[in-house]
Motif scaffolding. Structure first.
Motif, PDB file in Angstrom:
ATOM      1  N   TYR A   1       0.822  -1.218   0.000  1.00 31.91           N
ATOM      2  CA  TYR A   1       0.000   0.000   0.000  1.00 31.91           C
ATOM      3  C   TYR A   1       0.855   1.267   0.000  1.00 31.91           C
ATOM      4  O   TYR A   1       0.468   2.284  -0.573  1.00 31.91           O
TER       5      TYR A   1
ATOM      6  N   ASN B   1     -16.338  -2.178  -6.231  1.00 35.52           N
ATOM      7  CA  ASN B   1     -16.282  -3.279  -7.199  1.00 35.52           C
ATOM      8  C   ASN B   1     -17.627  -3.429  -7.905  1.00 35.52           C
ATOM      9  O   ASN B   1     -18.683  -3.442  -7.258  1.00 35.52           O
TER      10      ASN B   1
ATOM     11  N   GLY C   1     -11.222  -7.892   4.000  1.00 35.14           N
ATOM     12  CA  GLY C   1     -10.119  -7.483   3.125  1.00 35.14           C
ATOM     13  C   GLY C   1     -10.525  -6.227   2.376  1.00 35.14           C
ATOM     14  O   GLY C   1     -10.494  -6.168   1.149  1.00 35.14           O
TER      15      GLY C   1
ATOM     16  N   ASP D   1      -9.195  -5.313   7.540  1.00 36.50           N
ATOM     17  CA  ASP D   1      -8.054  -5.603   6.673  1.00 36.50           C
ATOM     18  C   ASP D   1      -6.836  -5.878   7.551  1.00 36.50           C
ATOM     19  O   ASP D   1      -6.799  -5.507   8.732  1.00 36.50           O
TER      20      ASP D   1
ATOM     21  N   ASP E   1      -5.909  -9.929  11.143  1.00 34.66           N
ATOM     22  CA  ASP E   1      -5.380 -10.957  10.249  1.00 34.66           C
ATOM     23  C   ASP E   1      -6.450 -12.035  10.302  1.00 34.66           C
ATOM     24  O   ASP E   1      -6.595 -12.740  11.310  1.00 34.66           O
ATOM     25  N   LEU E   2      -7.213 -12.141   9.243  1.00 31.52           N
ATOM     26  CA  LEU E   2      -8.424 -12.986   9.292  1.00 31.52           C
ATOM     27  C   LEU E   2      -8.110 -14.461   9.487  1.00 31.52           C
ATOM     28  O   LEU E   2      -8.986 -15.239   9.847  1.00 31.52           O
TER      29      LEU E   2
ATOM     30  N   GLN F   1     -14.339  -9.424  -1.469  1.00 31.48           N
ATOM     31  CA  GLN F   1     -14.036  -9.018  -2.846  1.00 31.48           C
ATOM     32  C   GLN F   1     -12.535  -9.140  -3.079  1.00 31.48           C
ATOM     33  O   GLN F   1     -11.750  -8.402  -2.484  1.00 31.48           O
ATOM     34  N   PHE F   2     -12.162 -10.101  -3.890  1.00 28.89           N
ATOM     35  CA  PHE F   2     -10.747 -10.310  -4.235  1.00 28.89           C
ATOM     36  C   PHE F   2      -9.900 -10.512  -2.979  1.00 28.89           C
ATOM     37  O   PHE F   2      -8.843  -9.901  -2.826  1.00 28.89           O
TER      38      PHE F   2
END
Ligand SMILES: C[S@@+](CC[C@H](N)C(=O)[O-])C[C@H]1O[C@@H](n2cnc3c(N)ncnc32)[C@H](O)[C@@H]1O
Length: 209
Positions: free
Chosen positions: A17, A29, A48, A69, A97-98, A113-114
């Motif tokens: 980033y 999106n 995310g 995120d 941190d998923l 999404q992605f």
């Protein structure tokens, strides 16, 4: 991008980033917009969330959003974006941190999404937790890449499952969910030189009964 195994995923994504003041388009999106426009706003979870364009779009549409995120750089940027858009009070930005922790609560919409990573992302496990966080009557929307862009050559370890594979990996209990959408679709994306190229994505939308 080459990955450095001495760095945590959070560091890798923060570095990514920091490469630019904005790495995504700033627009929500298209598949999210298309699939969510007809839904009544409620509680949404964005997994995310990156720089926050989806979360801001949802908040503008009346959703109360939790957006999460692994990159604090992205989250700070996203929060600024929300403040500029006047929807800061409708979005709760959470660092996770998923693969390790997951937002509390249940949601009328859970969106991934992605949710891909050059790091070590236990995506199937995360998406099962995502399904568990969907409230009765709520929707889980998973959009991902179906193929790699021609200009990217450093994705050897990244898996791109089909929607059938994603659906199977969710292990949804029989008779409790409806599949509303399972498709591959094409999308135009500019390459790093600004030339439009066609990308193939896939989208899975399921609703808990
Ligand atoms: C390809 S980007 C997509 C960003 C955004 N959803 C979009 O569509 O513009 C993937 C995002 O997932 C985040 N991410 C990667 N690994 C993660 C993890 N383990 N936990 C939470 N977020 C993660 C990254 O920081 C990044 O913002």
């Amino acid at each position: 991008m080459t990955t450095d195994s001495t760095k945590s995923d959070a560091e890798l994504w923060d570095e990514r980033y920091r490469e630019s003041h904005r790495i995504w388009s700033g627009k929500p999106n298209a598949a999210l917009v298309r699939e969510v426009e007809g839904l009544a706003p409620g509680r949404a979870l964005d997994l995310g969330c990156g720089e926050g364009a989806d979360a801001v779009w949802l908040a503008r549409g009346g959703w109360q959003v939790t957006a999460t995120d692994i990159s604090r750089v992205a989250l700070d940027r996203a929060a600024e974006h929300a403040a500029d858009a006047g929807v800061a009070d409708r979005i709760d930005w959470q660092f996770h941190d998923l693969g390790v922790s997951f937002p509390e609560g249940e949601y009328d919409l859970v969106s991934a999404q992605f949710l891909h990573s050059m790091g070590d992302l236990p995506r199937e496990e995360i998406l099962r937790r995502a399904a568990a966080a969907v409230a009765p009557g709520g929707v889980l929307l998973i959009v991902g890449h179906a193929g790699f862009p021609p200009w990217k050559h450093d994705h050897a370890d990244m898996e791109l499952p089909t929607t059938d594979e994603v659906l199977a990996s969710l292990e949804l209990p029989a008779g409790q969910w409806d599949v509303l959408l399972s498709e591959e679709h094409e999308r135009i994306q500019n390459d790093p030189d600004g030339n439009p190229t066609t990308r193939t994505d896939n989208a899975l939308k399921v609703r808990r009964r």
